[in-house]
Design a protein around this motif. Structure first.
Motif, PDB file in Angstrom:
ATOM      1  N   ASN A  65       0.862  -1.180   0.000  1.00 15.75           N
ATOM      2  CA  ASN A  65       0.000   0.000   0.000  1.00 15.75           C
ATOM      3  C   ASN A  65       0.899   1.232   0.000  1.00 15.75           C
ATOM      4  OD1 ASN A  65      -1.461   2.278   1.102  1.00 15.75           O
ATOM      5  ND2 ASN A  65      -3.028   0.844   1.802  1.00 15.75           N
ATOM      6  N   GLU A  66       0.644   2.163  -0.913  1.00 16.05           N
ATOM      7  CA  GLU A  66       1.515   3.337  -1.058  1.00 16.05           C
ATOM      8  C   GLU A  66       1.548   4.229   0.179  1.00 16.05           C
ATOM      9  OE1 GLU A  66      -1.393   6.475  -3.382  1.00 16.05           O
ATOM     10  OE2 GLU A  66      -0.265   5.033  -4.580  1.00 16.05           O
ATOM     11  N   GLU A  67       0.585   4.094   1.075  1.00 13.29           N
ATOM     12  CA  GLU A  67       0.571   4.884   2.304  1.00 13.29           C
ATOM     13  C   GLU A  67       1.555   4.343   3.350  1.00 13.29           C
ATOM     14  OE1 GLU A  67      -3.415   5.438   3.770  1.00 13.29           O
ATOM     15  OE2 GLU A  67      -4.156   5.886   1.761  1.00 13.29           O
ATOM     16  N   ILE A  68       1.988   3.100   3.191  1.00 11.02           N
ATOM     17  CA  ILE A  68       2.923   2.483   4.140  1.00 11.02           C
ATOM     18  C   ILE A  68       4.345   2.851   3.736  1.00 11.02           C
ATOM     19  CG2 ILE A  68       3.791   0.316   5.085  1.00 11.02           C
ATOM     20  CD1 ILE A  68       0.999  -0.890   4.526  1.00 11.02           C
ATOM     21  N   LYS A  69       5.062   3.509   4.640  1.00  2.70           N
ATOM     22  CA  LYS A  69       6.432   3.960   4.375  1.00  2.70           C
ATOM     23  C   LYS A  69       7.470   2.956   4.872  1.00  2.70           C
ATOM     24  CE  LYS A  69       4.471   7.608   2.856  1.00  2.70           C
ATOM     25  NZ  LYS A  69       4.011   7.528   1.498  1.00  2.70           N
ATOM     26  N   ALA A  70       7.140   2.192   5.922  1.00  2.00           N
ATOM     27  CA  ALA A  70       8.014   1.162   6.495  1.00  2.00           C
ATOM     28  C   ALA A  70       7.120   0.220   7.284  1.00  2.00           C
ATOM     29  CB  ALA A  70       9.070   1.784   7.399  1.00  2.00           C
ATOM     30  N   ALA A  71       7.571  -1.035   7.435  1.00  2.00           N
ATOM     31  CA  ALA A  71       6.764  -2.020   8.181  1.00  2.00           C
ATOM     32  C   ALA A  71       7.670  -3.130   8.685  1.00  2.00           C
ATOM     33  CB  ALA A  71       5.673  -2.600   7.291  1.00  2.00           C
ATOM     34  N   LYS A  72       7.661  -3.320  10.000  1.00  2.00           N
ATOM     35  CA  LYS A  72       8.476  -4.359  10.632  1.00  2.00           C
ATOM     36  C   LYS A  72       7.678  -5.072  11.719  1.00  2.00           C
ATOM     37  CE  LYS A  72      13.083  -2.279  10.196  1.00  2.00           C
ATOM     38  NZ  LYS A  72      14.276  -1.870  10.978  1.00  2.00           N
ATOM     39  N   ASN A  73       8.143  -6.272  12.055  1.00  2.00           N
ATOM     40  CA  ASN A  73       7.599  -7.041  13.167  1.00  2.00           C
ATOM     41  C   ASN A  73       8.711  -7.282  14.175  1.00  2.00           C
ATOM     42  OD1 ASN A  73       6.037  -8.050  10.625  1.00  2.00           O
ATOM     43  ND2 ASN A  73       4.705  -8.431  12.351  1.00  2.00           N
ATOM     44  N   ILE A  74       8.371  -7.137  15.457  1.00  2.00           N
ATOM     45  CA  ILE A  74       9.273  -7.551  16.528  1.00  2.00           C
ATOM     46  C   ILE A  74       8.681  -8.836  17.095  1.00  2.00           C
ATOM     47  CG2 ILE A  74       8.176  -6.091  18.298  1.00  2.00           C
ATOM     48  CD1 ILE A  74      11.103  -5.694  19.410  1.00  2.00           C
ATOM     49  N   ILE A  75       9.518  -9.822  17.314  1.00  2.00           N
ATOM     50  CA  ILE A  75       9.042 -11.162  17.660  1.00  2.00           C
ATOM     51  C   ILE A  75       9.536 -11.543  19.050  1.00  2.00           C
ATOM     52  CG2 ILE A  75       8.999 -13.585  16.919  1.00  2.00           C
ATOM     53  CD1 ILE A  75       9.923 -12.225  14.094  1.00  2.00           C
ATOM     54  N   CYS A  76       8.606 -12.089  19.851  1.00  2.00           N
ATOM     55  CA  CYS A  76       8.943 -12.521  21.207  1.00  2.00           C
ATOM     56  C   CYS A  76       8.072 -13.714  21.578  1.00  2.00           C
ATOM     57  CB  CYS A  76       8.739 -11.389  22.211  1.00  2.00           C
ATOM     58  SG  CYS A  76       7.026 -10.825  22.387  1.00  2.00           S
ATOM     59  N   CYS A  77       8.369 -14.317  22.720  1.00  2.00           N
ATOM     60  CA  CYS A  77       7.559 -15.438  23.184  1.00  2.00           C
ATOM     61  C   CYS A  77       7.298 -15.302  24.672  1.00  2.00           C
ATOM     62  CB  CYS A  77       8.255 -16.767  22.899  1.00  2.00           C
ATOM     63  SG  CYS A  77       7.183 -18.191  23.249  1.00  2.00           S
ATOM     64  N   PHE A  78       6.062 -15.583  25.071  1.00  2.00           N
ATOM     65  CA  PHE A  78       5.643 -15.568  26.468  1.00  2.00           C
ATOM     66  C   PHE A  78       5.442 -16.985  27.012  1.00  2.00           C
ATOM     67  CE2 PHE A  78       4.302 -11.421  24.973  1.00  2.00           C
ATOM     68  CZ  PHE A  78       4.496 -10.592  26.061  1.00  2.00           C
ATOM     69  N   GLY A  79       5.832 -17.997  26.253  1.00  2.00           N
ATOM     70  CA  GLY A  79       5.535 -19.382  26.622  1.00  2.00           C
ATOM     71  C   GLY A  79       6.217 -19.826  27.899  1.00  2.00           C
ATOM     72  N   LYS A  80       5.416 -20.091  28.932  1.00  2.00           N
ATOM     73  CA  LYS A  80       5.982 -20.619  30.177  1.00  2.00           C
ATOM     74  C   LYS A  80       5.547 -22.062  30.431  1.00  2.00           C
ATOM     75  CE  LYS A  80       2.412 -18.548  33.093  1.00  2.00           C
ATOM     76  NZ  LYS A  80       2.150 -17.648  34.196  1.00  2.00           N
ATOM     77  N   VAL A  81       4.631 -22.538  29.607  1.00  2.00           N
ATOM     78  CA  VAL A  81       4.223 -23.946  29.669  1.00  2.00           C
ATOM     79  C   VAL A  81       4.070 -24.454  28.237  1.00  2.00           C
ATOM     80  CG1 VAL A  81       3.053 -23.749  31.904  1.00  2.00           C
ATOM     81  CG2 VAL A  81       1.749 -23.421  29.817  1.00  2.00           C
ATOM     82  N   LEU A  82       4.289 -25.722  28.074  1.00  2.00           N
ATOM     83  CA  LEU A  82       4.121 -26.357  26.768  1.00  2.00           C
ATOM     84  C   LEU A  82       3.299 -27.624  26.988  1.00  2.00           C
ATOM     85  CD1 LEU A  82       4.846 -26.056  23.802  1.00  2.00           C
ATOM     86  CD2 LEU A  82       6.984 -27.252  24.271  1.00  2.00           C
ATOM     87  N   PRO A  83       1.961 -27.441  27.149  1.00  2.00           N
ATOM     88  CA  PRO A  83       1.105 -28.564  27.532  1.00  2.00           C
ATOM     89  C   PRO A  83       0.886 -29.598  26.432  1.00  2.00           C
ATOM     90  CG  PRO A  83      -0.226 -26.634  27.129  1.00  2.00           C
ATOM     91  CD  PRO A  83       1.209 -26.194  27.010  1.00  2.00           C
ATOM     92  N   LYS A  84       0.970 -29.162  25.163  1.00  2.00           N
ATOM     93  CA  LYS A  84       0.800 -30.095  24.056  1.00  2.00           C
ATOM     94  C   LYS A  84       1.446 -29.488  22.818  1.00  2.00           C
ATOM     95  CE  LYS A  84      -3.965 -28.538  23.388  1.00  2.00           C
ATOM     96  NZ  LYS A  84      -5.323 -28.991  23.261  1.00  2.00           N
ATOM     97  N   PRO A  85       1.811 -30.320  21.848  1.00  2.00           N
ATOM     98  CA  PRO A  85       2.564 -29.812  20.708  1.00  2.00           C
ATOM     99  C   PRO A  85       1.821 -28.777  19.867  1.00  2.00           C
ATOM    100  CG  PRO A  85       2.083 -32.172  20.444  1.00  2.00           C
ATOM    101  CD  PRO A  85       1.616 -31.767  21.805  1.00  2.00           C
ATOM    102  N   GLU A  86       0.506 -28.839  19.847  1.00  2.00           N
ATOM    103  CA  GLU A  86      -0.274 -27.914  19.024  1.00  2.00           C
ATOM    104  C   GLU A  86      -0.176 -26.466  19.489  1.00  2.00           C
ATOM    105  OE1 GLU A  86      -1.679 -32.007  18.525  1.00  2.00           O
ATOM    106  OE2 GLU A  86      -1.435 -30.792  20.318  1.00  2.00           O
ATOM    107  N   VAL A  87       0.241 -26.257  20.731  1.00  2.00           N
ATOM    108  CA  VAL A  87       0.407 -24.896  21.247  1.00  2.00           C
ATOM    109  C   VAL A  87       1.462 -24.138  20.429  1.00  2.00           C
ATOM    110  CG1 VAL A  87       1.175 -23.552  23.262  1.00  2.00           C
ATOM    111  CG2 VAL A  87      -0.396 -25.460  23.561  1.00  2.00           C
ATOM    112  N   LEU A  88       2.379 -24.875  19.825  1.00  2.00           N
ATOM    113  CA  LEU A  88       3.404 -24.233  19.004  1.00  2.00           C
ATOM    114  C   LEU A  88       2.801 -23.434  17.845  1.00  2.00           C
ATOM    115  CD1 LEU A  88       5.937 -27.181  18.879  1.00  2.00           C
ATOM    116  CD2 LEU A  88       6.187 -25.048  20.167  1.00  2.00           C
ATOM    117  N   ALA A  89       1.607 -23.793  17.421  1.00  2.00           N
ATOM    118  CA  ALA A  89       0.961 -23.105  16.308  1.00  2.00           C
ATOM    119  C   ALA A  89       0.606 -21.656  16.642  1.00  2.00           C
ATOM    120  CB  ALA A  89      -0.296 -23.850  15.874  1.00  2.00           C
TER     121      ALA A  89
END
Length: 132
Positions: A65-89
């Motif tokens: 979109n021509e109105e967007i001059k820059a666009a970034k994502n900052i990535i982090c994780c709050f995972g303190k439990v991993l009860p089942k593999p599907e949580v990774l999704a």
């Protein structure tokens, strides 16, 4: 901050911050603030950044979109439990910042963890009128 549904199925929190409402002048300055918040959080961990604008603009079929001059994502994780593999999704979390001509649009997908949502919402709201 408002909650919207994007593409008819994704619950997203979003806030548009006019450049006059914040002392931050670039996405990189906002990311430095967000990274400091992630690193100060007792559970969250910083993972990295993704320059979505650079990626999309490098593609022959990429469209921005021509109105967007820059666009970034900052990535982090709050995972303190991993009860089942599907949580990774639903991990990790990403906060997107788009620079427009007169504003920054900050957004993130609703997390299944209310504590993560609360932290990210606070961080985003703190961008408004923040002095650094």
């Amino acid at each position: 901050m408002k909650q919207i549904t994007v593409l008819e199925k994704y619950p997203v929190f979003t806030l548009e911050v006019n450049k006059g409402e914040t002392s931050y002048t670039s996405i990189d300055e906002i990311f430095a603030f967000l990274r400091s918040q992630i690193e100060a959080h007792p559970i969250a961990t910083y993972i990295g950044e993704f320059d979505h604008y650079a990626h999309t603009s490098s593609l022959e079929e990429g469209k921005i979109n021509e109105e967007i001059k820059a666009a970034k994502n900052i990535i982090c994780c709050f995972g303190k439990v991993l009860p089942k593999p599907e949580v990774l999704a639903v991990r990790p979390r990403s906060i997107g910042v788009a620079e427009m001509t007169d504003s920054f649009v900050i957004s993130f997908l609703e997390a299944p963890n209310p504590d993560a949502n609360g932290a990210m919402e606070k961080w985003v709201k703190d961008i408004v009128n923040t002095k650094h």
